[in-house]
Design a protein around this motif. Structure first.
Motif, PDB file in Angstrom:
ATOM      1  N   ASP A 134      -2.900 -65.912  30.425  1.00 21.66           N
ATOM      2  CA  ASP A 134      -2.581 -64.488  31.047  1.00 21.66           C
ATOM      3  C   ASP A 134      -1.999 -63.280  30.158  1.00 21.66           C
ATOM      4  N   ASN A 135      -2.096 -63.840  28.804  1.00 23.34           N
ATOM      5  CA  ASN A 135      -1.996 -62.495  27.905  1.00 23.34           C
ATOM      6  C   ASN A 135      -2.903 -62.354  26.922  1.00 23.34           C
ATOM      7  N   ASP A 147       0.764 -58.288  24.781  1.00 18.42           N
ATOM      8  CA  ASP A 147       2.098 -58.630  25.290  1.00 18.42           C
ATOM      9  C   ASP A 147       2.920 -59.393  24.132  1.00 18.42           C
TER      10      ASP A 147
HETATM   11 MG   LIG Z   1       2.163 -60.773  29.959  1.00 19.27          MG
END
Ligand SMILES: [Mg+2]
Ligand SMILES: Nc1ncnc2c1ncn2[C@@H]1O[C@H](COP(=O)(O)OP(=O)(O)O)[C@@H](O)[C@H]1O
Length: 246
Positions: A134-135, A147
């Motif tokens: 998700d990053n 991130d």
């Molecule tokens: Mg993130």
């Protein structure tokens, strides 16, 4: 549902557990923490990594909790995985490659670097500490990591262990009916990821990471329960396996 915030710096295009991300035009986004967390160090880390050839967004300005950076065009690796689960193997290998390449980056080790998980004489590498699907943005030019708020110097393998702990214990927001399939895809992804990243580092490091994760205020109650179970299994020298997601 509430309408758009008239005081927002631009259209909201992303929202994580800690920050909101706005499109501010000109190919740039503004990432704003919802707390007063300063971003100056994150800005410097991203600059240094980009200069070292590692794929991170270009950064332009920083002020307290606000960071202006290049807008990445693409979808997160988690999104791609959700819509094309048959790509789990190749995506996992891409993620492992990002881990390996980060471990090879040499940066100026000024005193400003925090040194989480460091022992007395361990060789230290740059660690992202949140390097999960998700990053990562999958773009036409390849995967790009964002991130960097937790970046630190840490023993080799810390990020691999952290990603395994995160992905084995985190809640993923999917409808109930899809969860068995999602669990299967995640297990396949993790097995492939570990194989390509050189396996899980030693248990002591994994255990330290589990304990560290338990101090994170963003950990959800169900995740804390899984982390405590994993911690107890490790303390009892029980099997942790390459998939304890259950
Ligand atoms: Mg993130
Ligand atoms: N440079 C960027 N370009 C485009 N979208 C971004 C960028 N940075 C973040 N995002 C979007 O915003 C979301 C939240 O950003 P992130 O930095 O991961 O915040 P958090 O720390 O809250 O997880 C991401 O999942 C992504 O969709």
């Amino acid at each position: 549902m509430a309408g758009p915030d008239p005081d927002a710096p631009g259209p909201l295009i992303g929202r994580g557990r800690a920050a909101d991300v706005y499109d501010v035009g000109g190919g740039r986004v503004l990432r704003r923490y919802r707390t007063d967390q300063p971003c100056e160090f994150e800005f410097a880390v991203m600059r240094a990594l980009r200069a070292a050839g590692y794929p991170v967004p270009e950064v332009f300005e920083v002020s307290g909790p606000d960071l202006v950076m290049e807008r990445l065009e693409g979808r997160t690796m988690l999104d791609v995985l959700g819509s094309a689960p048959w790509r789990a193997g190749s995506l996992a290998r891409q993620l492992a490659d990002l881990h390996v390449r980060l471990g090879e980056v040499r940066v100026e080790r000024g005193r400003s670097w925090p040194r989480r998980f460091a022992g007395a004489d361990e060789p230290l590498c740059v660690a992202h500490l949140d390097l999960h699907p998700d990053n990562v943005m999958v773009t036409d030019a390849g995967p790009v990591v964002f991130d960097w708020s937790n970046a630190t110097l840490a023993p080799a393998g810390t990020d691999v262990a952290m990603t395994w702990v995160l992905m084995s214990t985190s809640e993923v927001d999917v409808p109930r009916w899809i969860r068995p399939v999602a669990g299967f895809v995640r297990a396949r992804f993790l097995a492939e990821f570990l194989a390509a990243a050189g396996g899980l580092p030693d248990r002591a490091l994994v255990h330290r990471i589990v304990e560290h994760r338990l101090t994170d205020p963003n950990v959800l109650p169900a995740e804390a329960t899984r982390l405590r179970e994993l911690s107890a299994r490790m303390a009892a020298n029980g099997p942790i396996g390459a998939d304890s997601s259950g």
